[in-house]
Design a protein around this motif. Structure first.
Motif, PDB file in Angstrom:
ATOM      1  N   THR A 124      -5.888  26.798  -1.670  1.00 25.73           N
ATOM      2  CA  THR A 124      -4.998  26.071  -2.579  1.00 25.73           C
ATOM      3  C   THR A 124      -4.945  26.811  -3.907  1.00 25.73           C
ATOM      4  O   THR A 124      -5.982  27.163  -4.483  1.00 25.73           O
ATOM      5  CB  THR A 124      -5.522  24.643  -2.796  1.00 25.73           C
TER       6      THR A 124
ATOM      7  N   SER B  48      -8.962  21.450  -5.800  1.00 28.24           N
ATOM      8  CA  SER B  48      -8.099  20.396  -5.241  1.00 28.24           C
ATOM      9  C   SER B  48      -7.923  19.323  -6.316  1.00 28.24           C
ATOM     10  O   SER B  48      -8.794  19.121  -7.161  1.00 28.24           O
ATOM     11  CB  SER B  48      -8.732  19.780  -3.977  1.00 28.24           C
TER      12      SER B  48
ATOM     13  N   PRO C 116      -7.110  19.928   2.800  1.00 31.23           N
ATOM     14  CA  PRO C 116      -8.300  20.560   2.226  1.00 31.23           C
ATOM     15  C   PRO C 116      -9.401  20.825   3.251  1.00 31.23           C
ATOM     16  O   PRO C 116     -10.098  21.840   3.162  1.00 31.23           O
ATOM     17  CB  PRO C 116      -8.759  19.547   1.169  1.00 31.23           C
TER      18      PRO C 116
END
Length: 470
Positions: free
Chosen positions: A75, A96, A378
């Motif tokens: 990410t 995250s 995630p």
């Protein structure tokens, strides 16, 4: 064996004893040589196949590691205006739920001073010493009015003597002294001038104190301190000013890695009053493609392993190292790759839609993968960037370590190679010994036959002589 013996073989008997010796040697050693050649060819194929498996395994692990280190599976932080602020993921970091507002109020800058111009940068300029001190400068307008030396920094004295007493020589001497500043000579249509630049940040300002050699004056033109500014100030040294969620902080540079965990901020320009939003972007497409690539790479490796360990014609069918590689790879889909997963979160490749076929290859259920990505992105990211990479490294290390199964197999083949080489040398030596012995034996026989023929010829002549006399 001498050349004369080899050349005269068969001269007395009329028999091609050289060919006969070769035939006898072939009959003695042909079967052994053929068997040895076959064993060598098999061994070569085994070594090649094992090397291919080792290379495939380490390549699989390295390819995933490189993909992870490239950051495309993680990410990423994103900036709402990259013309003001760029953001990037720090190596090894995982983020995250990132949300922050940043205002770039001032960029960090380095102090720059420059001398007056001279016509020739190589002409004599002056001798003496330049003392450069780092610290924080205070100004009234653009005029330095105060200076606090930097804690722990020691002033550096640069001696300018013969060979350095030109503008270019002074610049070179300053750079060689590593005083925390860099010097260069800038030349244009008006002439050449010395430019001295520090590092960015308020504490990276500097003063230059001059002690001239009275016999060669001129260095005083390079003085710059709170009382004497012969050199001109081009730019002040200042810290970057950043407001993170409204709280102002200072940093000495324009690349900042300690404000947001796992995120590097690169300040592009100062726009006071403008707020830049920092969020995240999930690499859904990259993760999906990575799983597909992993399945494809796995299948290529397992297919090679299956072919080489085939019970019918596989050259590694009895190799314990190759079988252990297949066993460990086969267990990969059900291996826990996310031990900290909460209830309902995936922790295995199987839960990402990767299925094992009856022949040991894998297939990917794309619908199951997309569902996992949408519900637990995630976790999928963690499985691929942390869990799978770690698992492949562990498998690779365990199999290829000095005491690992693949290494043991390779060592065994190396020992067998040495044994076959010794066996080939023995056959070659035995062949030469037998050829020498047979050659000498046939040479002796040939000599006796030749003597018998000479006696027979003599007796024939005597009998003919007696017959004519009678």
């Amino acid at each position: 064996m001498s050349d004369s013996i080899a050349v005269t073989l068969g001269a007395g008997s009329g028999i091609d004893t050289k060919a006969l010796v070769s035939s006898l040697i072939d009959a003695q050693f042909a079967a052994k040589t053929k068997a040895l050649t076959a064993r060598k060819e098999t061994l070569t194929a085994q070594i090649s196949a094992l090397s291919q498996l080792k290379s495939g395994l380490t390549g699989f692990s390295s390819a995933l590691s490189n993909l992870v280190s490239g950051g495309s599976l993680s990410t990423q932080p994103v900036s709402s205006d990259t013309s003001v602020l760029n953001v990037g993921l720090l190596p090894g970091a995982s983020i995250s739920g990132l949300s922050a507002n940043v205002e770039v109020r001032q960029l960090a800058a380095a102090q720059v001073v420059n001398s007056g111009t001279v016509a020739d940068k190589t002409a004599a300029f002056g001798k003496g010493t330049l003392t450069i001190t780092l610290g924080e400068m205070s100004y009234t307008g653009d005029t330095p009015t105060g200076f606090t030396p930097k804690s722990g920094a020691t002033p550096v004295t640069v001696t300018i003597g013969d060979g350095q007493n030109s503008l270019q020589g002074i610049a070179d001497a300053i750079n060689l002294a590593k005083a925390g500043v860099t010097a260069s000579v800038l030349t244009d249509a008006t002439g050449s001038r010395l430019v001295v630049k520090g590092a960015t940040g308020a504490e990276q300002a500097f003063t230059i104190d001059v002690a001239e050699d009275a016999s060669a004056p001129g260095l005083s033109a390079l003085a710059f301190n709170t009382s004497t500014q012969v050199m001109g100030l081009t730019r002040k040294s200042v810290d970057a000013l950043i407001a993170l969620d409204g709280v102002e902080v200072r940093r000495p540079g324009n690349s900042v890695s300690d404000l947001l965990t796992g995120v590097k901020l690169d300040l592009v320009k100062a726009v006071p009053g403008q707020t830049i939003t920092i969020g995240t972007s999930a690499p859904t497409s990259a993760l999906s493609q990575a799983v597909a690539d992993i399945v494809e790479t796995y299948n290529q490796l397992i297919t090679i392993a299956k072919t080489e360990t085939s019970s019918t014609d596989g050259v590694l069918r009895n190799d314990s190292g190759a079988r252990e590689l297949m066993r460990q790879l086969g267990a990969l889909t059900n291996r826990d790759l996310n031990p900290s997963a909460a209830d309902g979160e995936p922790s295995t490749l199987g839960e990402l839609g990767v299925r094992t076929n009856r022949d040991g290859t894998l297939t990917l259920n794309t619908a199951a993968l997309q569902s996992a990505l949408s519900k637990n992105g995630p976790s999928v990211e963690k499985i691929l960037t942390v869990g799978l990479g770690s698992a492949l490294r562990q498998i690779s290390i365990a199999l290829t370590a000095p005491t690992g199964p693949l290494t043991a197999s390779q060592s065994g083949y190396t020992r067998l190679q040495s044994a076959l080489a010794r066996e080939a040398e023995k056959i070659e030596l035995d062949t030469a010994t037998l050829r020498e012995r047979l050659t000498r034996q046939f040479a002796g026989m040939d000599a006796r036959v030749s003597a018998y023929k000479a006696t027979q010829s003599f007796l024939d002549q005597q009998i003919k002589s007696w017959t004519r006399s009678a």
